[in-house]
Write a protein that holds these residues in place. Structure first.
Motif, PDB file in Angstrom:
ATOM      1  N   GLN A  69    -102.578 -20.775  82.785  1.00 64.29           N
ATOM      2  CA  GLN A  69    -102.083 -21.626  81.770  1.00 64.29           C
ATOM      3  C   GLN A  69    -102.094 -20.713  80.498  1.00 64.29           C
ATOM      4  O   GLN A  69    -102.961 -20.137  79.998  1.00 64.29           O
ATOM      5  CB  GLN A  69    -102.960 -22.675  81.426  1.00 64.29           C
ATOM      6  CG  GLN A  69    -102.327 -23.747  80.285  1.00 64.29           C
ATOM      7  CD  GLN A  69    -103.252 -24.912  79.997  1.00 64.29           C
ATOM      8  OE1 GLN A  69    -103.930 -25.638  81.086  1.00 64.29           O
ATOM      9  NE2 GLN A  69    -103.423 -25.185  78.642  1.00 64.29           N
ATOM     10  N   LEU A  70    -101.044 -20.769  79.590  1.00 60.04           N
ATOM     11  CA  LEU A  70    -100.802 -20.194  78.552  1.00 60.04           C
ATOM     12  C   LEU A  70    -101.042 -21.034  77.429  1.00 60.04           C
ATOM     13  O   LEU A  70    -100.095 -21.919  77.489  1.00 60.04           O
ATOM     14  CB  LEU A  70     -99.644 -19.243  78.332  1.00 60.04           C
ATOM     15  CG  LEU A  70     -99.267 -18.344  77.143  1.00 60.04           C
ATOM     16  CD1 LEU A  70     -98.478 -17.147  77.542  1.00 60.04           C
ATOM     17  CD2 LEU A  70     -98.471 -19.209  76.007  1.00 60.04           C
TER      18      LEU A  70
ATOM     19  N   ILE B  11     -91.501 -18.144  74.795  1.00 55.60           N
ATOM     20  CA  ILE B  11     -92.370 -17.639  75.716  1.00 55.60           C
ATOM     21  C   ILE B  11     -92.058 -17.241  77.028  1.00 55.60           C
ATOM     22  O   ILE B  11     -92.435 -16.234  77.641  1.00 55.60           O
ATOM     23  CB  ILE B  11     -93.739 -18.758  75.580  1.00 55.60           C
ATOM     24  CG1 ILE B  11     -94.231 -18.736  74.380  1.00 55.60           C
ATOM     25  CG2 ILE B  11     -94.712 -18.594  76.607  1.00 55.60           C
ATOM     26  CD1 ILE B  11     -95.071 -19.966  74.143  1.00 55.60           C
ATOM     27  N   ILE B  12     -91.162 -18.118  77.704  1.00 56.51           N
ATOM     28  CA  ILE B  12     -90.778 -17.979  79.024  1.00 56.51           C
ATOM     29  C   ILE B  12     -90.125 -16.424  79.099  1.00 56.51           C
ATOM     30  O   ILE B  12     -90.306 -15.621  79.736  1.00 56.51           O
ATOM     31  CB  ILE B  12     -89.833 -18.803  79.391  1.00 56.51           C
ATOM     32  CG1 ILE B  12     -90.714 -20.068  79.517  1.00 56.51           C
ATOM     33  CG2 ILE B  12     -89.141 -18.525  80.689  1.00 56.51           C
ATOM     34  CD1 ILE B  12     -89.807 -21.403  79.880  1.00 56.51           C
TER      35      ILE B  12
ATOM     36  N   GLY C 109     -95.464 -21.165  84.853  1.00 59.70           N
ATOM     37  CA  GLY C 109     -94.581 -22.277  85.090  1.00 59.70           C
ATOM     38  C   GLY C 109     -94.001 -22.975  83.788  1.00 59.70           C
ATOM     39  O   GLY C 109     -94.830 -22.874  82.865  1.00 59.70           O
ATOM     40  N   PRO C 110     -93.146 -23.634  83.401  1.00 60.21           N
ATOM     41  CA  PRO C 110     -92.947 -24.382  82.237  1.00 60.21           C
ATOM     42  C   PRO C 110     -94.021 -25.433  82.018  1.00 60.21           C
ATOM     43  O   PRO C 110     -94.041 -25.838  80.814  1.00 60.21           O
ATOM     44  CB  PRO C 110     -91.441 -25.158  82.405  1.00 60.21           C
ATOM     45  CG  PRO C 110     -91.271 -25.298  84.142  1.00 60.21           C
ATOM     46  CD  PRO C 110     -92.341 -24.061  84.504  1.00 60.21           C
ATOM     47  N   GLU C 111     -94.589 -25.842  82.658  1.00 62.61           N
ATOM     48  CA  GLU C 111     -95.641 -26.885  82.694  1.00 62.61           C
ATOM     49  C   GLU C 111     -97.058 -26.487  82.292  1.00 62.61           C
ATOM     50  O   GLU C 111     -97.645 -27.032  82.030  1.00 62.61           O
ATOM     51  CB  GLU C 111     -95.770 -27.953  84.072  1.00 62.61           C
ATOM     52  CG  GLU C 111     -96.389 -27.452  85.187  1.00 62.61           C
ATOM     53  CD  GLU C 111     -95.400 -26.333  86.102  1.00 62.61           C
ATOM     54  OE1 GLU C 111     -95.970 -25.528  87.055  1.00 62.61           O
ATOM     55  OE2 GLU C 111     -94.242 -26.428  85.762  1.00 62.61           O
ATOM     56  N   GLY C 112     -97.063 -24.961  82.345  1.00 63.98           N
ATOM     57  CA  GLY C 112     -98.384 -24.337  82.168  1.00 63.98           C
ATOM     58  C   GLY C 112     -98.235 -23.607  80.798  1.00 63.98           C
ATOM     59  O   GLY C 112     -99.254 -23.053  80.409  1.00 63.98           O
TER      60      GLY C 112
ATOM     61  N   ASN D   1    -102.313 -30.611  86.781  1.00 60.11           N
ATOM     62  CA  ASN D   1    -101.239 -30.208  87.837  1.00 60.11           C
ATOM     63  C   ASN D   1    -102.215 -29.730  89.056  1.00 60.11           C
ATOM     64  O   ASN D   1    -101.946 -29.301  90.054  1.00 60.11           O
ATOM     65  CB  ASN D   1    -100.567 -29.081  87.527  1.00 60.11           C
ATOM     66  CG  ASN D   1     -99.383 -29.482  86.533  1.00 60.11           C
ATOM     67  OD1 ASN D   1     -98.724 -30.489  86.662  1.00 60.11           O
ATOM     68  ND2 ASN D   1     -99.505 -28.630  85.398  1.00 60.11           N
ATOM     69  N   ASP D   2    -103.669 -30.299  89.099  1.00 56.47           N
ATOM     70  CA  ASP D   2    -104.465 -30.130  89.966  1.00 56.47           C
ATOM     71  C   ASP D   2    -104.721 -28.669  90.509  1.00 56.47           C
ATOM     72  O   ASP D   2    -104.951 -28.277  91.647  1.00 56.47           O
ATOM     73  CB  ASP D   2    -104.117 -30.938  91.159  1.00 56.47           C
ATOM     74  CG  ASP D   2    -105.287 -31.433  92.363  1.00 56.47           C
ATOM     75  OD1 ASP D   2    -106.441 -31.485  91.696  1.00 56.47           O
ATOM     76  OD2 ASP D   2    -105.004 -31.556  93.394  1.00 56.47           O
TER      77      ASP D   2
END
Length: 149
Positions: free
Chosen positions: A81-82, A142-143, A8-11, A36-37
């Motif tokens: 996570q990247l 990256i996406i 995802g974009p947040e990762g 993000n738990d």
């Protein structure tokens, strides 16, 4: 499901920080998973403890790391996570040198991440895409790569 679906974009984290210690780099490589738990803080500590015990087991190839611990070490939800380390990080891997691309793996159980590992393996074998990720300055670049895997 693509790798992007698990990240995802947040990762995605792109950092130009230099001279990071191993522990600081691991903290950064797990930061969105924590915020993000997806994992508990003890998951990050497990990676650090394993590093201290057996060395940089997660440095897979030149420039590439895949930090991970066991599901029971605090995974709440399967995720990735990247992290792009633009200045490189010395994770103390004599064989592979500095790491520029880290994909932290958090697997909920031992079987569910098989397809993820296969997709990551395919990505890691594509030097062009690895270099595109390492040299990316924006998440959009990256996406675009991640959606192909």
């Amino acid at each position: 499901m693509s790798l992007y679906d698990l990240i995802g974009p947040e990762g995605i984290v792109i950092t130009s920080e230099s001279n990071l210690s191993v522990d600081s780099a691991i903290d950064l490589a797990c930061s969105t998973l924590i915020s993000n738990d997806k994992v508990e803080p003890r998951y990050v500590e497990a990676i650090k403890q394993q590093h201290k015990a057996i060395g940089p087991y997660y440095v897979l190839a030149p420039k590439i790391a895949m930090p991970h611990a066991r599901p029971e070490d605090g995974v709440n939800e399967s995720a990735l996570q990247l992290t792009v380390f633009q200045s490189g990080v010395n994770f103390e891997s004599e064989d592979n040198g500095d790491v520029y691309l880290s994909i932290t793996l958090a697997a909920k159980d031992s079987n569910s991440h098989i397809n993820t590992i296969m997709a990551l393996s395919e990505l890691f074998q594509n030097d062009g895409d690895i270099n595109a990720l390492i040299n990316a300055h924006e998440k959009a670049n990256i996406i675009d790569v991640l959606k192909r895997y």
